[in-house]
Design a protein around this motif. Structure first.
Motif, PDB file in Angstrom:
ATOM      1  N   GLU A  12      25.309  47.750 110.767  1.00 39.08           N
ATOM      2  CA  GLU A  12      23.915  47.300 110.751  1.00 39.08           C
ATOM      3  C   GLU A  12      23.444  46.949 112.160  1.00 39.08           C
ATOM      4  OE1 GLU A  12      23.376  44.124 108.014  1.00 39.08           O
ATOM      5  OE2 GLU A  12      23.933  45.299 106.249  1.00 39.08           O
TER       6      GLU A  12
ATOM      7  N   ASP B 229      28.725  44.911 108.788  1.00 39.46           N
ATOM      8  CA  ASP B 229      27.822  44.166 109.682  1.00 39.46           C
ATOM      9  C   ASP B 229      27.701  44.868 111.038  1.00 39.46           C
ATOM     10  OD1 ASP B 229      27.327  42.207 107.799  1.00 39.46           O
ATOM     11  OD2 ASP B 229      28.968  40.912 108.478  1.00 39.46           O
TER      12      ASP B 229
ATOM     13  N   GLU C 216      22.188  37.273 112.743  1.00 32.14           N
ATOM     14  CA  GLU C 216      21.289  37.241 111.585  1.00 32.14           C
ATOM     15  C   GLU C 216      20.075  36.366 111.840  1.00 32.14           C
ATOM     16  OE1 GLU C 216      23.804  35.904 108.453  1.00 32.14           O
ATOM     17  OE2 GLU C 216      24.540  37.919 107.951  1.00 32.14           O
ATOM     18  N   SER C 217      20.192  35.409 112.751  1.00 27.26           N
ATOM     19  CA  SER C 217      19.090  34.472 113.005  1.00 27.26           C
ATOM     20  C   SER C 217      18.070  35.006 114.004  1.00 27.26           C
ATOM     21  CB  SER C 217      19.653  33.142 113.528  1.00 27.26           C
ATOM     22  OG  SER C 217      20.210  33.307 114.838  1.00 27.26           O
TER      23      SER C 217
ATOM     24  N   LYS D 188      28.173  36.288 113.657  1.00 28.32           N
ATOM     25  CA  LYS D 188      27.384  36.869 112.567  1.00 28.32           C
ATOM     26  C   LYS D 188      26.133  36.045 112.306  1.00 28.32           C
ATOM     27  CE  LYS D 188      27.526  38.154 107.683  1.00 28.32           C
ATOM     28  NZ  LYS D 188      28.350  38.254 106.454  1.00 28.32           N
TER      29      LYS D 188
END
Length: 449
Positions: A60, A57, A27-28, A23
């Motif tokens: 997304e 998540d 996200e990075s 995760k």
């Protein structure tokens, strides 16, 4: 080296079931880096990655990666996990995924979803994907006309979490389920709490029918700068909302698909992460037909081989005549495909399109014919050679744009995909006709060449 191959760390995290690290990694990443990293994973790795993430998540992530990868990843996980992920998406996206799956795969996922969602999805997947019903979202807010401003605002506050993913730019008023009007946020905020909704609703708001085509919706949003438009059925019941952003996305996908088909990529988007045999089969379905058509074009040269042997310089110009005519024709094909997709032109308007293309073809053909004719004269010092190749290119340009403009309309009328078939037909005919013209003219003037 690690910065250049970020998918290696992602692959290790997936292998070691490090859900939190996966995760954080996702996200990075910037959007392009994320797509690249996920694209380098195997199908099994992508599927496992989805199961490591929370359904929210994962949903997304699905929205950020290419559609074909997302679809195959959803297919490769257990129905229970797939259902949980789809439940986090908007209704139109849910329907898109289910429509692309085989019947048994879709049914297995539907069995894992809430009954209320299943009923809604079954209604959605019965629509053509390129109609208002197939493009609409069913997450919208509608209140009965008898309610007051106070009760509506209280409802919004009490269900704020549930309405989080709804599109709240518009709130609608209904009367017994039938569309009644649009409620302005300004009026809701400034009106007396005891005011009934029917007193402040905009009752003359525009709507679209659930069978409206994508072309109709594109034209609607070109004219009206709305965030979305309500969708009603034949009984005027409010059943959904079509969003401007979804129409623009569908329009872009349609244009991309048409472009791929004109280049011989059949079956939709292709990525090199897809199975090799699938990619080869899709391409061969177009290439195998094309080779037969090209053999037919080459047969014209075989018939005139004596003329070609006598005027060997002509061989230099045959590919130019073929290529330039093909380019002119493909320009006309592109315009016709675009106009068909926008609804600007209809299949029965072939005569009008032909006249317009002939006008352009005569001008461009004359200019191109003059240029190649002068080039031939300067090279060989023979005006007759210039006349042969220049005349052939001029006439073939007119033929090419005539065919390029009208073939897509004819194929559309015959219910054949114009984006897929127009290119091969145009190429073959312009090649054959260009060779025929040049070699026939050369045969007529053989004594002067």
């Amino acid at each position: 080296m690690q910065e250049e191959r970020p998918w290696e760390s992602l692959r290790d995290q997936i292998k070691n079931n490090e859900a939190d690290e996966v995760k954080l990694f996702l996200e990075s990443q910037e959007s392009s880096d994320l797509i690249g990293a996920v694209g380098h994973l195997t199908e099994d790795e992508r599927a496992k990655m989805l199961t490591l993430l929370t359904p929210e998540d994962a949903a997304e992530l699905i929205e950020d990666i290419p559609w074909v990868q997302a679809l195959r990843s959803i297919k490769d996980i257990e129905p229970e996990s797939a259902a949980a992920i789809l439940s986090e998406m908007t209704s139109d996206d849910q329907a898109d995924f289910l429509l692309e799956m085989k019947g048994e795969d879709a049914e297995a996922i539907l069995e894992e979803m809430d009954d209320s969602d299943v009923k809604n999805l079954r209604n959605l997947i019965r629509y053509d994907p390129e109609t208002a019903g197939g493009l609409m979202v069913t997450e919208f807010l509608a209140f009965e006309e008898s309610e007051t401003v106070e009760s509506l605002v209280d409802n919004l506050r009490q269900n704020a979490l549930q309405y989080k993913k709804y599109h709240l730019q518009y709130i609608y008023m209904v009367s017994g389920g039938k569309f009644g009007g649009v409620l302005s946020m300004r009026d809701l905020l400034l009106s007396n709490p005891k005011t009934s909704l029917n007193e402040i609703a905009i009752t003359n708001a525009l709507v679209v029918n659930d069978q409206a085509s994508l072309e109709d919706l594109i034209k609607f949003f070109d004219v009206h700068n709305y965030y979305g438009v309500p969708v009603v059925d034949d009984d005027q019941a409010l059943i959904g909302v079509v969003l401007r952003e979804d129409i623009r996305e569908a329009q872009s996908e349609q244009m991309n698909t048409e472009h791929l088909e004109t280049q011989g990529i059949i079956g939709g988007e292709e990525l090199r992460t897809m199975p090799i045999l699938l990619r080869a089969r899709r391409r061969l379905s177009w290439l195998s037909v094309n080779i037969l058509l090209n053999i037919a074009a080459a047969s014209i040269i075989a018939i005139y081989q004596d003329t070609l042997s006598a005027v060997i310089a002509l061989a230099v110009f045959l590919p130019i005549i073929s290529d330039m005519s093909g380019c002119s024709g493909n320009q006309a094909v592109a315009v016709s495909l675009r106009e068909l997709s926008l609804g600007v032109v209809r299949p029965f308007e072939m005569a009008r399109v032909w006249l317009q293309e002939v006008s352009v073809g005569l001008i461009n053909g004359a200019v191109l014919g003059l240029l190649i004719g002068v080039a031939a004269y300067l090279w060989q010092g023979n005006a007759y050679l210039g006349l042969v190749v220049g005349g052939a290119l001029m006439i073939n340009t007119v033929v090419a744009v005539s065919l390029g403009g009208t073939i897509p309309l004819f194929l559309k009328k015959m219910n054949v995909d114009p984006a897929l078939a127009s290119g091969p037909i145009l190429t073959t005919v312009t090649d054959m006709f260009g060779f025929f013209l040049a070699l026939t003219f050369a045969g007529m003037m053989l004594s002067n060449l």
